[in-house]
Design an enzyme around this catalytic site. Structure first.
Site, PDB file in Angstrom:
ATOM      1  N   HIS A   1       9.972  62.474 108.850  1.00 28.09           N
ATOM      2  CA  HIS A   1       8.719  61.713 108.856  1.00 28.09           C
ATOM      3  C   HIS A   1       9.027  60.271 108.490  1.00 28.09           C
ATOM      4  O   HIS A   1       9.340  59.962 107.345  1.00 28.09           O
ATOM      5  CB  HIS A   1       7.745  62.361 107.851  1.00 28.09           C
ATOM      6  CG  HIS A   1       6.607  61.473 107.443  1.00 28.09           C
ATOM      7  ND1 HIS A   1       5.927  61.650 106.266  1.00 28.09           N
ATOM      8  CD2 HIS A   1       6.018  60.412 108.052  1.00 28.09           C
ATOM      9  CE1 HIS A   1       4.978  60.735 106.161  1.00 28.09           C
ATOM     10  NE2 HIS A   1       5.019  59.964 107.221  1.00 28.09           N
TER      11      HIS A   1
ATOM     12  N   HIS B   1       8.048  56.041 109.982  1.00 28.61           N
ATOM     13  CA  HIS B   1       7.335  55.213 110.960  1.00 28.61           C
ATOM     14  C   HIS B   1       8.276  54.144 111.494  1.00 28.61           C
ATOM     15  O   HIS B   1       8.892  53.417 110.716  1.00 28.61           O
ATOM     16  CB  HIS B   1       6.092  54.606 110.314  1.00 28.61           C
ATOM     17  CG  HIS B   1       5.162  55.665 109.808  1.00 28.61           C
ATOM     18  ND1 HIS B   1       4.258  56.299 110.617  1.00 28.61           N
ATOM     19  CD2 HIS B   1       5.057  56.257 108.594  1.00 28.61           C
ATOM     20  CE1 HIS B   1       3.620  57.223 109.915  1.00 28.61           C
ATOM     21  NE2 HIS B   1       4.081  57.222 108.685  1.00 28.61           N
TER      22      HIS B   1
ATOM     23  N   GLU C   1      -2.369  64.449 102.553  1.00 32.18           N
ATOM     24  CA  GLU C   1      -1.848  63.378 101.700  1.00 32.18           C
ATOM     25  C   GLU C   1      -2.941  62.967 100.717  1.00 32.18           C
ATOM     26  O   GLU C   1      -2.680  62.645  99.569  1.00 32.18           O
ATOM     27  CB  GLU C   1      -1.426  62.182 102.561  1.00 32.18           C
ATOM     28  CG  GLU C   1      -0.790  61.042 101.773  1.00 32.18           C
ATOM     29  CD  GLU C   1      -0.437  59.835 102.639  1.00 32.18           C
ATOM     30  OE1 GLU C   1      -0.992  59.724 103.750  1.00 32.18           O
ATOM     31  OE2 GLU C   1       0.380  59.007 102.201  1.00 32.18           O
TER      32      GLU C   1
ATOM     33  N   HIS D   1      -0.009  63.992 110.131  1.00 34.41           N
ATOM     34  CA  HIS D   1      -0.086  63.715 108.701  1.00 34.41           C
ATOM     35  C   HIS D   1      -1.235  64.563 108.176  1.00 34.41           C
ATOM     36  O   HIS D   1      -2.317  64.559 108.763  1.00 34.41           O
ATOM     37  CB  HIS D   1      -0.432  62.246 108.464  1.00 34.41           C
ATOM     38  CG  HIS D   1       0.754  61.339 108.494  1.00 34.41           C
ATOM     39  ND1 HIS D   1       1.616  61.301 109.546  1.00 34.41           N
ATOM     40  CD2 HIS D   1       1.210  60.439 107.583  1.00 34.41           C
ATOM     41  CE1 HIS D   1       2.564  60.404 109.283  1.00 34.41           C
ATOM     42  NE2 HIS D   1       2.348  59.867 108.099  1.00 34.41           N
TER      43      HIS D   1
ATOM     44  N   ASP E   1       9.151  58.329 105.134  1.00 33.00           N
ATOM     45  CA  ASP E   1       7.852  57.736 105.465  1.00 33.00           C
ATOM     46  C   ASP E   1       7.979  56.262 105.867  1.00 33.00           C
ATOM     47  O   ASP E   1       7.864  55.930 107.036  1.00 33.00           O
ATOM     48  CB  ASP E   1       6.871  57.923 104.294  1.00 33.00           C
ATOM     49  CG  ASP E   1       5.422  57.723 104.721  1.00 33.00           C
ATOM     50  OD1 ASP E   1       5.196  57.379 105.888  1.00 33.00           O
ATOM     51  OD2 ASP E   1       4.521  57.914 103.882  1.00 33.00           O
ATOM     52  N   ASP E   2       8.229  55.380 104.917  1.00 36.35           N
ATOM     53  CA  ASP E   2       8.245  53.934 105.171  1.00 36.35           C
ATOM     54  C   ASP E   2       9.350  53.238 104.388  1.00 36.35           C
ATOM     55  O   ASP E   2       9.071  52.583 103.388  1.00 36.35           O
ATOM     56  CB  ASP E   2       6.906  53.336 104.692  1.00 36.35           C
ATOM     57  CG  ASP E   2       5.934  53.128 105.825  1.00 36.35           C
ATOM     58  OD1 ASP E   2       6.379  52.742 106.917  1.00 36.35           O
ATOM     59  OD2 ASP E   2       4.730  53.345 105.602  1.00 36.35           O
ATOM     60  N   PRO E   3      10.592  53.348 104.810  1.00 40.59           N
ATOM     61  CA  PRO E   3      11.683  52.780 103.999  1.00 40.59           C
ATOM     62  C   PRO E   3      11.496  51.306 103.667  1.00 40.59           C
ATOM     63  O   PRO E   3      11.909  50.852 102.605  1.00 40.59           O
ATOM     64  CB  PRO E   3      12.922  52.978 104.869  1.00 40.59           C
ATOM     65  CG  PRO E   3      12.577  54.106 105.752  1.00 40.59           C
ATOM     66  CD  PRO E   3      11.105  54.026 105.996  1.00 40.59           C
TER      67      PRO E   3
ATOM     68  N   HIS F   1       3.410  65.527 104.455  1.00 37.79           N
ATOM     69  CA  HIS F   1       2.791  65.394 103.122  1.00 37.79           C
ATOM     70  C   HIS F   1       2.388  66.731 102.490  1.00 37.79           C
ATOM     71  O   HIS F   1       3.102  67.246 101.652  1.00 37.79           O
ATOM     72  CB  HIS F   1       1.611  64.418 103.110  1.00 37.79           C
ATOM     73  CG  HIS F   1       2.033  63.005 103.302  1.00 37.79           C
ATOM     74  ND1 HIS F   1       2.951  62.397 102.481  1.00 37.79           N
ATOM     75  CD2 HIS F   1       1.708  62.084 104.242  1.00 37.79           C
ATOM     76  CE1 HIS F   1       3.156  61.159 102.895  1.00 37.79           C
ATOM     77  NE2 HIS F   1       2.420  60.945 103.969  1.00 37.79           N
TER      78      HIS F   1
ATOM     79  N   GLN G   1       8.932  49.805 102.776  1.00 34.58           N
ATOM     80  CA  GLN G   1       8.076  49.653 101.601  1.00 34.58           C
ATOM     81  C   GLN G   1       8.632  50.326 100.354  1.00 34.58           C
ATOM     82  O   GLN G   1       8.417  49.868  99.253  1.00 34.58           O
ATOM     83  CB  GLN G   1       6.730  50.320 101.885  1.00 34.58           C
ATOM     84  CG  GLN G   1       5.724  49.466 102.581  1.00 34.58           C
ATOM     85  CD  GLN G   1       4.376  50.163 102.526  1.00 34.58           C
ATOM     86  OE1 GLN G   1       3.777  50.305 101.475  1.00 34.58           O
ATOM     87  NE2 GLN G   1       3.919  50.624 103.675  1.00 34.58           N
TER      88      GLN G   1
HETATM   89 ZN   LIG Z   1       3.566  58.454 107.083  1.00 37.17          ZN
END
Ligand SMILES: [Zn+2]
Length: 747
Positions: free
Chosen positions: A327, A329, A555, A552, A629-631, A574, A633
Site C-alpha cells: 500500500h 501512493h 482507517e 482503503h 502508505d506515503d513515504p 488499514h 510524508q
Molecule cells: Zn493510503
C-alpha cells in the site's frame, strides 16, 4: 495471454435475492446501524459493538452475573443437557482430528475426499523446481479438551456459529464470482454445510500477467488479441456488454454476473445485523481473546524450536526474503531524500527543463530556483520522472517490490489514455513494481464545479475505457498494454468525511444521482465492485488478466465500511477499526482477508504507534502485511519499507519468524503473478499450512505454519460442529425413541 491455474467451471449468474424475503428483524437492525452512522453516535446503547465496554468494571461485573444466570437456567433444562452432551461428543471427535498422524495428514478433517491441487500451467523454471519435502513438524501444541466452548450457553453458541458460517458463505459467493480469493481451508469447512463436497475445481484464482522475460520489450505492442466489436452501454451505473447492435436493441446483454443493488443490500444487512447481535459479539470476543492467549503460549513453548528451524535454513534471512510494499501512493512513493537528490541532479544536468506551469506560463527548473519564494515541492512528480529513480533502487535491492497507486478520477474519459501514454512514453515499467489504480471518492467536488452531470457519468469515465480496451484491444493498444501491469483498484479518501445519504436498496441509481451530495462509502464500493466483477468475467473469457478490488478501509469513520469491504474487497488497506468490532475482526480472521497495515502513517494521522493493533492482529493470526502508505510524508530513510519493518520489530519485539511471516503475507496479498509467487514463496504457495510453505524461500518456520493452520482449523471446526449438532440431536432423539418403542413391544 495471462497464465492461470486451471479455471473453475461455475454458474455465471449472481443468485438474486429479494428484500421482501429478508427477516424483518434483520432489515430493521441493518437500518438502525446505518442510521446510527448518520447520527454519528458512539454510545453504550444496545447497538454498541462490544457487549460491554472493556474499560467499565461495573458493566463487566454485571455482564458476568447475567451470563452466570443464563448458564444456571440452562443447566436446569433436560433438553440443553442433552445437547451439551452431544456437543462434547462431536468435540472429542473433531479434537482428535485436529492433530492428524504424520503419515496420512490430508488437510482439514471435513475434506475426506483427496485434496488434489489444481494443475498450475507449466511455466518457467520455478514450477519445475522440486517441491520441498513436506512433513508435519513436531512441536508443543496447545489444545483445550472437554467442553465445546465454556462461558457461553449452548443456544448462544449455536446461534453465533450458524450466523458466522452464513456470513462466510456470503463472502465466498462475492469472492468467487469476482475472481477474488477465498481461503481453501475455510471453503473446505463450509462445503459440507451446504451438503456439498469440496474439490480443487471449486477454487477460482485471479490472473495476473507474468512479467516479460529480461530480453523481452515490456512495451511491445505485437500479438494484440483480435477486436470483438461487442457493443457497450452503461445503465444504472453498471456496464452491460452486447454481442452487437441488434442484441442491444433487443436488450439482451451477454451473461456476465454482478449482484444487483437489492441483492447486495440484502447480503449487507445480514452482516450488519450480525455485528450487533449480543451472543455473536460475546462468542467472537471470547474466541479472539483465546486466539491471542493461544499464540502467547505457542510462543513461550516453541520460540526456540522456531528459531532453531530458521537457524538451520541456509542462505536465507529476513533481508533476502521477498517483501512487497502492498500500500503506497505513487505521488509520494519517493521519500524526501530521493526527491532532494533527484532535484539537485536534474538542476545540474538539465536546468532548462520545463517543470511546472504558472498561469499558462511554462517555467524551467532554473527559474523555479531563481524565484526562491516557490516551494520546490510544488513540482509535479510526473514530469520529474522520479519513479525511475525509485524503481532503480528497488531493482538494485532485488528483494523489495512495490504496488504504487496511480489516480483515475473519472472526470474525463481521456484520463486512461493519458495515463497509459505517460506509462509508455516515460518507460515507467519496472519488474519490481505492479500498479494499482486509485479512485478518489470526490464526486461532490467535480459535481459542484459542474465538471460532471451525475455520478453515473463518473463511473462511465472510469470503466468504459477499460471495457473498450478489453473488447477491442487493437483500437486501444496503449491502454491494453498498460493494463497488463495494473493488478487492481483502490478506493481512496478520508473515511471520516461522511455522507448525509443513508445507503439502502432505495438509494437512487447513479444515472439519477445528480445532486452535489457525495454518495456514501458503501455506495461507492458497490458500484466499483460490480463493474470490476463484470469486467473480470469479460477479461477471463478473453484470457486476459483480472483485477482485484483493494480499497482503503477502516482507517477512520464508520464501522460499516468494513462490512461493505467484507463483501466486495479482495483485501483492504488499514483495517484499524476492526479493533472496535469483535464480530468483524473474527470474520476477517476466518476469511483470512489480507490487511495492509501502515502503523507509521497511522501514527501521524489517526492512531498513536503504541496503540496500533498490528501486533495483536498478527498474534491472533489475521493476515497482515506491512506497508508504507506515503513515504514522502512519514519516512526518514531511503528504504522506507525496511524502516517500517525495523520500527515494528523494535517496538513490538517481533521475532525473525514474525517478520518473515509478515513478508510472506505481503507477497501472497500482492498482485505479483503466479510464476513470481512460485519463485518467491515456493511451488505450492497456494496451498495452506506447512504444505504451501517453502522455508528455503520464505524463512518462515514450518512450526509456525502448522500452528496457524491447525489453529484456523480448530476455530472453523467450532462452526461446523454447531451444524452437525442438529443431526446428532435428531439421532439422539431417534435412538431413544426406538428404545421406548421396543419397551412397549416387549412388555
Ligand atoms: Zn493510503
Amino acid at each position: 495471454m495471462a497464465q492461470s491455474l486451471e479455471p473453475a467451471e461455475m454458474p455465471r449468474q449472481f443468485p438474486k435475492l429479494n428484500i421482501s424475503e429478508v427477516d424483518e428483524q434483520v432489515r430493521l437492525l441493518a437500518e438502525k446501524v446505518f442510521a446510527k452512522v448518520l447520527r454519528e453516535e458512539d454510545s453504550k446503547d444496545a447497538l454498541s459493538l462490544f457487549t460491554v465496554p472493556e474499560d467499565c468494571p461495573i458493566g463487566q461485573k454485571e455482564a458476568k452475573e447475567r451470563e452466570l444466570e443464563k448458564e444456571l437456567a440452562e443447566q436446569k433444562s433436560v433438553e440443553t443437557a442433552k445437547r451439551k452432551k452431544s456437543f462434547k461428543m462431536i468435540r472429542s471427535q473433531s479434537l482428535s482430528l485436529q492433530m492428524p498422524p504424520q503419515q496420512d495428514w490430508k488437510g482439514p478433517p471435513s475434506s475426506t475426499p483427496a485434496m488434489s491441487p489444481p494443475k498450475p500451467v507449466p511455466a518457467g523454471a520455478a514450477s519445475q523446481a522440486a517441491p520441498a519435502s513436506f512433513a508435519m513438524p513436531e512441536f508443543q501444541r496447545v489444545t483445550i479438551s472437554g467442553d465445546y466452548c465454556a462461558g457461553i450457553t449452548v443456544e448462544d453458541y449455536e446461534q453465533a456459529a450458524k450466523s458466522l458460517a452464513k456470513a462466510l458463505m456470503i463472502r465466498e459467493k462475492y469472492s468467487r464470482l469476482a475472481y477474488h480469493r477465498f481461503p481453501r481451508t475455510t471453503a473446505q469447512y463450509l462445503c459440507p454445510q451446504r451438503a456439498e463436497k469440496w474439490g480443487p475445481g471449486d477454487e477460482v484464482f485471479p490472473d495476473f500477467h507474468p512479467p516479460p522475460e529480461p530480453h523481452e520489450n515490456p512495451y511491445c505492442l505485437d500479438s494484440m488479441p483480435p477486436n470483438l466489436g461487442y457493443v457497450l452501454r452503461m445503465q444504472g451505473g453498471i456496464l452491460f456488454v452486447y454481442d452487437n447492435e441488434e442484441m442491444l436493441k433487443r436488450n439482451e446483454p451477454r451473461s456476465l454476473p454482478y449482484p444487483d443493488l437489492e441483492t447486495y443490500t440484502v447480503d449487507l444487512s445480514h452482516i450488519l445485523a450480525l455485528i450487533t447481535d449480543g451472543p455473536t459479539k460475546t462468542y467472537c470476543h471470547r474466541r479472539l481473546n483465546f486466539l491471542e492467549s493461544k499464540f502467547s503460549l505457542h510462543e513461550m513453548l516453541n520460540e526456540m524450536s522456531e528459531f532453531k528451524e530458521l537457524k538451520s535454513n541456509p542462505h536465507r534471512d529476513f533481508y533476502n526474503v521477498r517483501k512487497v510494499d502492498t500500500h503506497i501512493h505513487a505521488a509520494a512513493c519517493m521519500n524526501q531524500k530521493h526527491l532532494l537528490r533527484f532535484i539537485k541532479h536534474t538542476y545540474q544536468t538539465e536546468p532548462d527543463r520545463i517543470v511546472t506551469e504558472k498561469r499558462g506560463k511554462k517555467i524551467t527548473l532554473r527559474q523555479v530556483f531563481d524565484g526562491l519564494h516557490m516551494d520546490p515541492y510544488d513540482l509535479t512528480v510526473d514530469s520529474l520522472d522520479v519513479h525511475a529513480e525509485v524503481a532503480r533502487e528497488l531493482e538494485e535491492s532485488k528483494y523489495q517490490y512495490t504496488e504504487p497507486r496511480l489516480s483515475i478520477y473519472g472526470r474525463s474519459p481521456l484520463e486512461w489514455l493519458n495515463l497509459a501514454r505517460w506509462f509508455i512514453n516515460h518507460k515507467v515499467y519496472s519488474p519490481n513494481m505492479r500498479w494499482i489504480i486509485q479512485v478518489p471518492r470526490i464526486y461532490d467536488i467535480f459535481r459542484s464545479k459542474k465538471l460532471l452531470p451525475s455520478f453515473g457519468k463518473m463511473l462511465e469515465n472510469i470503466f468504459l475505457p477499460l471495457f473498450e480496451a478489453t473488447i477491442n484491444p487493437r483500437d486501444h493498444e496503449d491502454l491494453h498494454l498498460f493494463l497488463k501491469y495494473v493488478t487492481g483498484f483502490d478506493s481512496v479518501d478520508d473515511e471520516s468525511k461522511h455522507s448525509d445519504h443513508m445507503f439502502s436498496d432505495k438509494s437512487p441509481n447513479p444515472d439519477i444521482w445528480t445532486s452535489e451530495q457525495n454518495p456514501p462509502y458503501s455506495y461507492y464500493l458497490y458500484y466499483m465492485y460490480a463493474n470490476i466483477m463484470v469486467l473480470n468475467n469479460l477479461r477471463k473469457e478473453r484470457g486476459m488478466s483480472t483485477f482485484l478490488f483493494r480499497p482503503h478501509c477502516g482507517e477512520a469513520g464508520s464501522i460499516t465500511h468494513l462490512v461493505s469491504a467484507f463483501l466486495t474487497a479482495d483485501n483492504i488497506s488499514h483495517g484499524l477499526l476492526l479493533k472496535k468490532s469483535p464480530v468483524l475482526q473474527y470474520l476477517y480472521y476466518l476469511a483470512q482477508i489480507p490487511i495492509a497495515m501502515s502503523p507509521l502513517s497511522n501514527n501521524s494521522l489517526f492512531l498513536e504507534y503504541s496503540k496500533n493493533p498490528l501486533r495483536e492482529f498478527l498474534h491472533k493470526g489475521l493476515h497482515v502485511s506491512l506497508s508504507t502508505d506515503d513515504p514522502m510524508q512519514f519516512h526518514y530513510t531511503k528504504e522506507a519499507l525496511m524502516e517500517e519493518y525495523a520500527i515494528a520489530a523494535q517496538v513490538w519485539k517481533l521475532s525473525t519468524c514474525d517478520l518473515c511471516e509478515i513478508a510472506r503475507n505481503s507477497v501472497l496479498q500482492s498482485g505479483l503473478s503466479h510464476t513470481e509467487k512460485q519463485k518467491f514463496l515456493g511451488p505450492n504457495y497456494y496451498k495452506e499450512g506447512p504444505e504451501g510453505n517453502d522455508i528455503r524461500k520464505t524463512n518462515v518456520a514450518q512450526i509456525r505454519m502448522a500452528f496457524r493452520y491447525e489453529t484456523l482449523c480448530n476455530e472453523l471446526s467450532f462452526l461446523s460442529d454447531a451444524m452437525k449438532s442438529e443431526e446428532i440431536t435428531a439421532l439422539f432423539k431417534n435412538t431413544q425413541g426406538k428404545c421406548c418403542n421396543r419397551g412397549r413391544v416387549i412388555p
